[in-house]
Design a protein around this motif. Structure first.
Motif, short mmCIF file in Angstrom:
data_model
loop_
_atom_site.label_atom_id
_atom_site.label_comp_id
_atom_site.label_asym_id
_atom_site.label_seq_id
_atom_site.Cartn_x
_atom_site.Cartn_y
_atom_site.Cartn_z
N MET B 315 0.81 -1.22 0.00
CA MET B 315 0.00 0.00 0.00
C MET B 315 0.85 1.27 0.00
O MET B 315 0.31 2.37 0.00
CB MET B 315 -0.92 0.03 1.23
CG MET B 315 -1.88 -1.14 1.34
SD MET B 315 -3.09 -1.21 0.01
CE MET B 315 -3.97 0.32 0.25
N THR B 316 2.16 1.12 0.04
CA THR B 316 3.01 2.31 0.10
C THR B 316 3.89 2.39 -1.14
O THR B 316 5.11 2.33 -1.07
CB THR B 316 3.90 2.31 1.36
OG1 THR B 316 4.74 1.14 1.32
CG2 THR B 316 3.07 2.28 2.62
N LEU B 317 3.24 2.48 -2.28
CA LEU B 317 3.98 2.56 -3.54
C LEU B 317 4.75 3.86 -3.63
O LEU B 317 4.35 4.87 -3.07
CB LEU B 317 3.01 2.48 -4.73
CG LEU B 317 2.06 1.31 -4.76
CD1 LEU B 317 1.36 1.24 -6.10
CD2 LEU B 317 2.79 0.02 -4.50
N PRO B 318 5.86 3.86 -4.38
CA PRO B 318 6.64 5.08 -4.50
C PRO B 318 5.85 6.15 -5.23
O PRO B 318 5.12 5.85 -6.17
CB PRO B 318 7.84 4.65 -5.35
CG PRO B 318 7.37 3.47 -6.11
CD PRO B 318 6.39 2.77 -5.22
N GLY B 319 5.99 7.37 -4.80
CA GLY B 319 5.28 8.45 -5.47
C GLY B 319 3.79 8.39 -5.23
O GLY B 319 3.03 9.20 -5.75
N LYS B 320 3.34 7.37 -4.46
CA LYS B 320 1.91 7.25 -4.22
C LYS B 320 1.59 7.49 -2.76
O LYS B 320 0.56 7.05 -2.26
CB LYS B 320 1.42 5.88 -4.68
CG LYS B 320 1.50 5.76 -6.20
CD LYS B 320 0.96 4.46 -6.71
CE LYS B 320 1.10 4.42 -8.23
NZ LYS B 320 0.96 3.09 -8.78
N GLU B 321 2.50 8.17 -2.08
CA GLU B 321 2.22 8.56 -0.70
C GLU B 321 0.96 9.40 -0.67
O GLU B 321 0.25 9.45 0.33
CB GLU B 321 3.39 9.36 -0.10
CG GLU B 321 4.66 8.56 0.09
CD GLU B 321 5.47 8.39 -1.20
OE1 GLU B 321 5.12 9.04 -2.20
OE2 GLU B 321 6.41 7.59 -1.20
N MET B 322 0.68 10.05 -1.79
CA MET B 322 -0.53 10.86 -1.86
C MET B 322 -1.72 10.04 -2.36
O MET B 322 -2.76 10.58 -2.68
CB MET B 322 -0.33 12.06 -2.80
CG MET B 322 0.98 12.82 -2.64
SD MET B 322 1.37 13.23 -0.93
CE MET B 322 0.05 14.35 -0.58
N GLY B 323 -1.58 8.74 -2.49
CA GLY B 323 -2.66 7.91 -3.01
C GLY B 323 -2.37 7.51 -4.44
O GLY B 323 -1.30 7.79 -4.99
N LEU B 324 -3.34 6.85 -5.05
CA LEU B 324 -3.12 6.33 -6.40
C LEU B 324 -3.11 7.42 -7.47
O LEU B 324 -2.61 7.22 -8.56
CB LEU B 324 -4.19 5.29 -6.75
CG LEU B 324 -4.22 4.01 -5.92
CD1 LEU B 324 -5.43 3.16 -6.30
CD2 LEU B 324 -2.94 3.20 -6.12
N LEU B 325 -3.68 8.56 -7.15
CA LEU B 325 -3.76 9.69 -8.09
C LEU B 325 -4.46 9.29 -9.39
O LEU B 325 -4.00 9.62 -10.49
CB LEU B 325 -2.37 10.25 -8.39
CG LEU B 325 -1.59 10.77 -7.17
CD1 LEU B 325 -0.17 11.18 -7.58
CD2 LEU B 325 -2.30 11.95 -6.51
N LEU B 326 -5.57 8.58 -9.26
CA LEU B 326 -6.35 8.22 -10.44
C LEU B 326 -7.21 9.40 -10.86
O LEU B 326 -7.71 10.14 -10.02
CB LEU B 326 -7.27 7.03 -10.14
CG LEU B 326 -6.60 5.71 -9.71
CD1 LEU B 326 -7.67 4.68 -9.36
CD2 LEU B 326 -5.69 5.18 -10.81
N SER B 327 -7.40 9.55 -12.17
CA SER B 327 -8.32 10.57 -12.66
C SER B 327 -9.75 10.08 -12.45
O SER B 327 -9.98 8.89 -12.21
CB SER B 327 -8.07 10.83 -14.14
OG SER B 327 -8.48 9.69 -14.88
N ASN B 328 -10.70 10.98 -12.57
CA ASN B 328 -12.10 10.57 -12.43
C ASN B 328 -12.47 9.51 -13.45
O ASN B 328 -13.21 8.57 -13.14
CB ASN B 328 -13.03 11.78 -12.59
CG ASN B 328 -13.06 12.59 -11.30
OD1 ASN B 328 -12.73 12.07 -10.23
ND2 ASN B 328 -13.43 13.86 -11.41
N THR B 329 -11.96 9.65 -14.67
CA THR B 329 -12.24 8.66 -15.70
C THR B 329 -11.67 7.31 -15.30
O THR B 329 -12.34 6.28 -15.42
CB THR B 329 -11.61 9.11 -17.04
OG1 THR B 329 -11.93 10.48 -17.23
CG2 THR B 329 -12.12 8.28 -18.19
N GLN B 330 -10.46 7.32 -14.79
CA GLN B 330 -9.84 6.05 -14.39
C GLN B 330 -10.63 5.38 -13.27
O GLN B 330 -10.81 4.17 -13.25
CB GLN B 330 -8.39 6.29 -13.97
CG GLN B 330 -7.48 6.56 -15.16
CD GLN B 330 -6.08 6.97 -14.73
OE1 GLN B 330 -5.90 7.74 -13.78
NE2 GLN B 330 -5.07 6.45 -15.42
#
Ligand SMILES: [Cu+2]
Lengths: 242, 355
Positions: B315-330
């Protein structure tokens, strides 16, 4: 993809039956069994999972929460230079006693001077659904969208740097990242009574020799990151050196 | 929540007694009985199910289990198993829809593909399916009066013969024995509920195509972008492992998860990965039912993860400390893929319905 789904299913069933080589029974015993026990250390300490107490070459304190991998392609080296090859894929899990041993049956009797094997799977078998659908194999699947086949290894845990505690996931997979291991100097004999040898992985070696793997520079998540996986691969060939 | 521990204690009590009774009264196919072995349908690429030798599947056992599953004869409050595990609702029901007090019960799990579970209960407190139902006689569930249950079963025109057939040569109408025999029969029935008839399954067999949205969602699911596959992978859509997915930053009561079972610090906040099959039908979500929609679940993974000492490394992916950062479409596409896991056939499959 889906068109060959059933085909691969059948192939995997056949694959699981591969060991039924028919040999007419001989009155003289010419083969024996070998039991390989897997052991794990972090440099000079025996592995204790789930505690942040080891220090890797890059200087981070770290723990190991998961270590699952395949060994395959075993070859036993005879003193005359010939080899005896075994076509068997072995799944291992450092936390699960059910997967901490490898048993080889029907190995020709003799004195062997060493062995070699692969951490991971050869390209010819690293294909989605090649292995039988066991719980373990299914959980090692490497998604087709990322190249297919299986994880060769999942090494996970936590590490501590100046900013806090973080997870790391050293996942190895994709053709080209399997690790060739050669232990030319590990003599053992196969006799009529089962023989035992131990293979001990030094987990620390994944992070050094030849190059230091630094979580903050090389990445905490190697899956899908070829540079990180190749670094691990190159570090991996000596993890089983005593 | 205290009551749940009562149930678990009851369970533990029966488990403790199990050795005294099981060995002597468990039917084995070799005892000359006329039971008909039942072969579980194993869908393509599903692994071997967990089918214990001490409770083999038989046609007669499943028939008895199925009848008991729908029968309030076991309870003093009109409830049956189907009261909480309702076929038309995917073998679960929303706690509040049947008036269960908020926070008192865990989210009711959907009973599908249970034969592949190595543990039962959100925190894996039950080591097998065969003893889960013993706790259901307790005050929180059936509030049964066993003397009455036995009297009612004995007076029934057909139950005594059914029990006799499934458990030959045994007096099952005895307090302590009955609960275990009932639980065995129920486990047999529950194990037959197999869900593998979703659009995704048809796609895997080459019978249908995914829409571009679903295909994109599948890609998100199956790559490091969404990274769902590490825990919800392969055909079961669960690794059956325990993970802390960062739902909470402080842990108490049932939220301590696996820790409540093992007492080990490393297990704080870990829960067993649920299957995602049929998840479109089985709201609310998570062990406590905190999310009402799949959108909320996806938003949790996208931006709501709490980092604590036991959070899964995945759950602690690099660069994803802010979450998955998916767009609304994604996010929409990921949901579209989850919807392809719906198998409506089990909702009305007569094999599983009220007999
Ligand atoms: Cu991976």
């Amino acid at each position: 993809m889906k068109g060959i789904y059933y085909f691969l299913f059948v192939v995997s069933i056949l694959a699981s039956c591969r060991k039924d080589t028919t040999e007419s029974p001989l009155p003289v015993v010419t083969s024996g069994n070998l039991n390989i026990t897997m052991a794990y250390r972090f440099d000079s300490s025996m592995l204790q999972t789930d505690t942040i107490k080891y220090k890797n070459a890059a200087g981070y304190k770290m723990s190991i929460t998961r270590l699952q991998y395949y060994l395959s392609n075993f070859k036993f080296l005879n003193s005359d230079g010939s080899t005896y090859s075994i076509n068997q894929v072995c799944y291992l899990d450092a936390k699960d006693p059910n997967f901490s041993n490898i048993k080889f049956t029907d190995v020709p009797l003799g004195n062997y001077k060493g062995l070699s094997f692969t951490i991971g799977l050869d390209t010819s078998i690293n294909k989605t659904y090649y292995l039988p659908a066991t719980v373990e194999n299914n959980n090692m699947e490497w998604p087709p969208a990322m190249g297919g086949g299986y994880h060769f290894m999942k090494l996970e845990g936590y590490f501590v740097d100046t900013s806090g505690t973080w997870g790391y996931n050293m996942h190895l997979g994709n053709n080209g990242t399997a690790v060739a291991v050669s232990l030319a100097n590990k003599p053992f004999s196969i006799t009529q009574t089962p023989s035992n040898i131990q293979l001990k992985m030094n987990i620390s070696e994944w992070f050094k020799n030849p190059s230091v793997y630094d979580f903050n520079i090389d990445g905490v998540f190697s899956m899908g990151n070829m540079a990180a996986m190749l670094k691990l691969k190159n570090n991996g060939s000596d993890v089983f050196n005593d | 929540m205290r009551n749940r521990y009562f149930v678990v204690m009851l369970f533990a009590f029966f488990v403790a007694c199990r050795n005294d009774v099981s060995t002597s009264i468990t039917p084995t196919p070799s005892d000359g009985s006329s039971l008909t072995p039942y072969t579980l349908n194993i869908p393509p690429r599903f692994p071997k199910p967990y089918l214990p030798d001490y409770n083999p599947l038989t046609v007669e056992g499943i028939t008895l289990g199925r009848r008991l599953f729908y029968d309030s004869i076991l309870s003093s409050n009109g409830r049956s198993c189907s009261y909480c595990h309702h076929q038309n609702l995917g073998f679960m029901v929303k706690n509040s829809d049947i008036g269960l007090a908020p926070g008192l019960y865990p989210n009711i799990p959907a009973l599908i593909n249970e034969a592949w579970n190595p543990y039962y209960g959100w925190d894996g407190v039950f080591p097998d399916a065969d003893h889960v139902a013993i706790g259901d006689f307790g005050p929180m569930f059936f509030n049964s009066n066993i003397v009455n249950v036995i009297a009612k079963l004995k007076a029934d025109p057909t139950y005594p013969a059914m029990f006799k057939k499934v458990f030959p040569g045994q007096d099952v109408f005895v307090d302590g024995v009955l609960q275990e025999r009932v639980a065995f029969a129920l486990a047999q029935f529950v194990r037959t509920i197999v869900s593998s008839n979703s659009k995704f399954d048809k796609y895997m067999m080459g019978f249908t195509q995914l829409t571009p949205e679903e295909a994109d969602g599948y890609d998100l699911f199956m790559t490091e972008k969404g990274d769902c596959f590490h825990c919800h992978g392969s055909m079961l859509f669960t690794d059956n492992g325990f993970h802390n997915t960062g739902l909470d930053s402080v842990f108490d009561g049932f939220n301590r998860g696996r820790f409540n079972v093992t007492g080990e610090a490393k297990d704080m906040g870990l829960f067993r990965t649920p299957t995602l099959r049929n998840c479109a039908l089985t709201a609310p979500y998570m062990h406590d039912g905190r999310y009402q929609t799949l959108d909320e679940v996806i938003e949790h993974y996208n931006s709501g993860v709490h980092k604590t000492a036991t959070i899964d490394p995945i759950m602690t992916l690099p660069g994803k400390e802010m979450g998955l950062l998916l767009s609304n479409t994604q996010k929409q596409h990921l949901k579209a893929f989850l919807l392809t896991l719906t198998d409506t056939t089990i909702l009305s499959n007569p094999q599983y319905s009220r007999p």
